[in-house]
Motif scaffolding. Sequence first.
Motif, mmCIF file in Angstrom:
data_model
loop_
_atom_site.group_PDB
_atom_site.id
_atom_site.type_symbol
_atom_site.label_atom_id
_atom_site.label_comp_id
_atom_site.label_asym_id
_atom_site.label_seq_id
_atom_site.Cartn_x
_atom_site.Cartn_y
_atom_site.Cartn_z
ATOM 1 N N ALA A 179 -9.558 10.326 47.277
ATOM 2 C CA ALA A 179 -9.409 11.639 47.918
ATOM 3 C C ALA A 179 -10.285 12.676 47.217
ATOM 4 N N ALA A 180 -10.297 12.634 45.879
ATOM 5 C CA ALA A 180 -11.112 13.589 45.120
ATOM 6 C C ALA A 180 -12.597 13.333 45.325
ATOM 7 N N ALA A 181 -12.995 12.042 45.385
ATOM 8 C CA ALA A 181 -14.413 11.703 45.576
ATOM 9 C C ALA A 181 -14.903 12.160 46.941
ATOM 10 N N VAL A 182 -14.081 11.960 47.965
ATOM 11 C CA VAL A 182 -14.463 12.384 49.316
ATOM 12 C C VAL A 182 -14.557 13.902 49.382
ATOM 13 N N ARG A 183 -13.594 14.575 48.780
ATOM 14 C CA ARG A 183 -13.598 16.042 48.800
ATOM 15 C C ARG A 183 -14.842 16.593 48.100
ATOM 16 N N GLU A 184 -15.223 15.948 47.007
ATOM 17 C CA GLU A 184 -16.355 16.441 46.220
ATOM 18 C C GLU A 184 -17.655 16.430 47.017
ATOM 19 N N LYS A 185 -17.761 15.510 47.978
ATOM 20 C CA LYS A 185 -18.986 15.420 48.770
ATOM 21 C C LYS A 185 -19.257 16.702 49.567
ATOM 22 N N SER A 186 -18.222 17.497 49.805
ATOM 23 C CA SER A 186 -18.404 18.733 50.573
ATOM 24 C C SER A 186 -18.620 19.947 49.680
ATOM 25 N N ILE A 187 -18.612 19.743 48.355
ATOM 26 C CA ILE A 187 -18.793 20.862 47.420
ATOM 27 C C ILE A 187 -20.270 21.051 47.153
ATOM 28 N N ARG A 188 -20.777 22.219 47.453
ATOM 29 C CA ARG A 188 -22.203 22.486 47.293
ATOM 30 C C ARG A 188 -22.493 23.578 46.262
ATOM 31 N N HIS A 189 -21.484 24.350 45.907
ATOM 32 C CA HIS A 189 -21.708 25.451 44.967
ATOM 33 C C HIS A 189 -21.026 25.124 43.645
ATOM 34 N N GLY A 190 -21.806 25.221 42.570
ATOM 35 C CA GLY A 190 -21.254 24.921 41.260
ATOM 36 C C GLY A 190 -21.275 23.447 40.915
ATOM 37 N N HIS A 191 -21.930 22.634 41.738
ATOM 38 C CA HIS A 191 -22.014 21.192 41.465
ATOM 39 C C HIS A 191 -23.342 20.891 40.780
ATOM 40 N N PRO A 192 -23.339 20.054 39.735
ATOM 41 C CA PRO A 192 -24.605 19.764 39.044
ATOM 42 C C PRO A 192 -25.678 19.150 39.935
ATOM 43 N N SER A 193 -25.286 18.540 41.044
ATOM 44 C CA SER A 193 -26.282 17.930 41.937
ATOM 45 C C SER A 193 -27.229 18.969 42.515
ATOM 46 N N THR A 194 -26.851 20.252 42.457
ATOM 47 C CA THR A 194 -27.733 21.302 42.995
ATOM 48 C C THR A 194 -28.907 21.596 42.064
ATOM 49 N N LEU A 195 -28.894 21.039 40.842
ATOM 50 C CA LEU A 195 -30.043 21.239 39.953
ATOM 51 C C LEU A 195 -31.287 20.582 40.532
ATOM 52 N N HIS A 196 -31.130 19.374 41.030
ATOM 53 C CA HIS A 196 -32.257 18.656 41.630
ATOM 54 C C HIS A 196 -31.706 17.546 42.507
ATOM 55 N N LEU A 197 -32.324 17.346 43.653
ATOM 56 C CA LEU A 197 -31.872 16.303 44.564
ATOM 57 C C LEU A 197 -32.110 14.917 43.971
ATOM 58 N N TRP A 198 -31.130 14.038 44.155
ATOM 59 C CA TRP A 198 -31.287 12.607 43.903
ATOM 60 C C TRP A 198 -30.503 11.861 44.965
ATOM 61 N N TRP A 199 -30.940 10.648 45.273
ATOM 62 C CA TRP A 199 -30.366 9.899 46.382
ATOM 63 C C TRP A 199 -29.198 9.049 45.913
ATOM 64 N N ALA A 200 -28.151 8.999 46.744
ATOM 65 C CA ALA A 200 -26.998 8.113 46.506
ATOM 66 C C ALA A 200 -26.339 8.356 45.150
ATOM 67 N N ARG A 201 -26.115 9.625 44.825
ATOM 68 C CA ARG A 201 -25.397 9.941 43.580
ATOM 69 C C ARG A 201 -23.928 9.515 43.713
ATOM 70 N N ARG A 202 -23.352 9.047 42.624
ATOM 71 C CA ARG A 202 -21.912 8.775 42.613
ATOM 72 C C ARG A 202 -21.161 10.081 42.406
ATOM 73 N N PRO A 203 -20.006 10.259 43.057
ATOM 74 C CA PRO A 203 -19.215 11.467 42.823
ATOM 75 C C PRO A 203 -18.773 11.565 41.362
ATOM 76 N N LEU A 204 -18.782 12.765 40.832
ATOM 77 C CA LEU A 204 -18.375 12.961 39.436
ATOM 78 C C LEU A 204 -16.938 12.502 39.228
ATOM 79 N N ALA A 205 -16.071 12.767 40.209
ATOM 80 C CA ALA A 205 -14.655 12.398 40.082
ATOM 81 C C ALA A 205 -14.499 10.895 39.884
ATOM 82 N N ALA A 206 -15.222 10.110 40.690
ATOM 83 C CA ALA A 206 -15.132 8.654 40.585
ATOM 84 C C ALA A 206 -15.679 8.187 39.240
#
Length: 960
Positions: free
Chosen positions: A19-46
């Motif tokens: 549930a946390a991993a799925v929810r994280e996919k919709s978080i765009r602000h304050g997520h480290p993935s916004t530093l630079h795009l990378w493909w098929a990142r694993r959710p931080l929660a998982a």
Amino acid sequence: MSRRKKLIEVALPLEAINAAAVREKSIRHGHPSTLHLWWARRPLAAARAVIFAQLVDDPSANPDLFPTEHEQQQERDRLFGIIQDLVQWENTTNPQVLAAARAEIWQSWRRTCAHNAQHPRAAELFNPANLPPFHDPFAGGGALPLEAQRLGLESHASDLNPVAVLINKAMIEIPTTFAGMPPANPEARKDHHHLFAQQWNAAQGLAHDVRHYGQWMREQAEQRIGHLYPTIHVTHAMVADRPDLQPYLGRQLTPIAWLWARTVKSPNPAFSHIHVPLVSSFFLSTKPGKEAYVQPVVDGDSYHFRVHAGKPDNPEITKNGTKSAGSGSNFLCLMSGTPIPFEFIRAEAKNGNMGARLMAVVAEGDRGRVYLAPTQEMEERIRHAHPKDVPDTPLPAKALGFRVQEYGMTRWRDLFTPRQLVALTTFSDLVAEARTQIERDAAAAGMPNDPRGLDTGGTGAKAYAEAVSIYLSFLVSQLANHGSSMCGWHSANTQMRNVFARQAIPMVWDYAESNPFCDSSGSFNNLFERQVQGFEALGEGMPGKGHQADAARQAISSGKIISTDPPYYDNIGYADLSDFFYVWLRRSLRGVFPGLLATLTVPKTEELVATPYRHGTKKKAEEFFLDGMTEVMEQLAKQAHPAFPVTIYYAFKQSENQGTGGVASTGWETFLDAVIRSGFTISGTWPVRTEMKNRQVAMGTNALASSIVLVCRKRPAEAGAATRREFLEVLKRELPLALRHFQGSNIAPVDLAQGAIGPGMAIYTRYSKVLDADGKALTVREALAMINQTLDEALAEQEGAFDADSRWALAWFEQQGFGEGEYGIAETLSTAKNTSIRGMVEAGIVASKGGKVRLLRPTEFPSNWDPATDQRLPAWEVVHRLVGVLESGGEPAAAELVAALGARAEAARELAYRLYTICERKKRAAEGGWYNGLVQSWPEVARLARQAPPQAAGVQESFL
């Protein structure tokens, strides 16, 4: 040594993690993935949950503390509570939650050290004062190393790809190197009292400087090239045909995006002197109440575009643009209606005859978007851009997910308009200028004058300036991703699409050219703000290090805890895709990392993906992948810290191949073969959700919705052999239990067959080898075929738990789907299933007329129905009523029905698994999507149902 079972080898609170991993996919602000795009990142929660459970003892490892099964389960539940807190996005940097997790890790580590105090390498491997470091040899986007660091481990991230190395340096190395430092910029130093009174935790000072110098870059860029992005004056002539523009008369509007259509000359000889548009849709906005569209107007020997607010008279034509509605691909000449085949378009493009025509301009309005028709003056003003010193690196001739080469685009620069190239080179030059300024400011702020740079271990003003400039160069990457002629326009949400909306660079016919100096999507400010917010979730405390290393030949893993997410056979061409960013990063940072960025493009020869175009044939590509992955796994098995299992993510479903050994999955087969050859045995498998629920997962796609986390240990030397018969007996005994566990964990039906391979291979790998009747070792392919067969049998056996009506419906559905069949055949089947056609007609799941029988579809169930008074309610009906309600009313409506059904609803989920399996085998994609969606929504539906008030008696009108 004393091998102690870890929590991940026994149990996990999968529902909370997923549930946390799925929810994280919709978080765009304050997520480290916004530093630079990378493909098929694993959710931080998982990642956080997996690493924690990999480090912490299962209670069964401590029988002195938890002697009974009941006490062990109580302790597991307590650890589950820690994980449930740990995976919540709000707790990503929560000091109390992280402290509790770190305390558990240390407690388990000290017990491990005590149990191995007599180990010959105890001083090196089992020092109770030092946790072992962590290493991810396929670090990619850095989620796993970051979470290991957050859990208190010294973290090492390595990758062959320089772009990934830079991302990991930005994620785990630079923030801890300069943690707790105040900012160096002169604006911050003006207020000395505020600067030194404030406590600059973690990367806050670094983020402050990135924000300051990033804004300086924007201001400088606007001064230099702002004239290329002119505002638009709304004139009387523009308002004459558009009353909706009246409020803007005489005003200067700031463009958000310019929408262009690619053009080729007409294949019709009568119009061959005219370049006609290739447009996939003329819709500008399909938002209700804010519709807008483009109307092409043919005027003799020419054409122009008008823009209208409101709905078009013929929405279908507007939706199709100039595409041929029947073909789904080819275009039609706007002037004559002549078909324009792709062969013609490709030939024209390769001959340099593809152009572009401005179709519309999107501007900022008072309460939303304003859509304007282009004028010749507008188009001419923005064509006067002359880029210089542009990276001229060639595109790969062939690559996974690339099609643009077929249209004459042979160099990376070809993916950008001249104006976009000017913008990117300007911002790239400003990164170097900012670096010089930052070093001066940092020295003035009292930072040590260390002549060493970041690449050589420096920590003074020079290294700090280089560190900040890495984040600034990432801004250029962000602008490239949102500022290319491969960016489309999304009419549903009236925003531009970035290049990498998926893991490919497909051709875009009508593209959006964004304005970097406005404040909307794709602009510098918008992207910059998101990037700086990404600092909020970076780790602190323990040091981290990003390395460039080939996973098959590295020694970094020695004595370290390992969790990794390797490449997925031939699913993503990371190196080829990374070149899109690399050419710009190299331009900005080559002086900082001369070794890392020495090559013109990302290294590809050793990249561990099975790409036939690189290796000549599919067979050679598969051999390369198998040999390379085996070498990697051997390194991990040899080097990993012996006290901990290795966790490996795998999230790729290769298309199945039918061969003499039955149906086999090449991706899984090759990967698992490599794992087994290396000497690993699989001690656990977990399906962790890594995609959003609304992700389109169709049958036949090559992407799993879940990552299968394999838990691996080095196979004991004393592991014995087994016969094929013994292996099959254990499979039949243990696989159904694992299947129940997976279903209870709510693994998506689309992933069930792939996920079940894990526990099957865990049985296979516990033996040194499995021998057939001739004494020949059973291959991985043969083992997979046996696992698949046993899984099918286990699923079929579950049918016995369903009511007679549902068992008949399952058998009929497998034969006929929702189509009609002969009454006589249906009646014979009903007798075998101990039911009757008449009874099922009365139950409301079957229609029988004129000697024909068929199952009712979800939309055909009557609405005047009350589950409380239904005396014959098969699980089949429950499933299809839930499917109908979910489709029409979403999860809240489905939850109402589940609450009304009570205990009778639970069988629906198991039946949905079986139905999906049938659909997958029969290639019924639409129906399969219903059942997959129902299972994926089940946790949220069940949660809402538990909160629902008791249903009032009476007819439930909302249940269809």
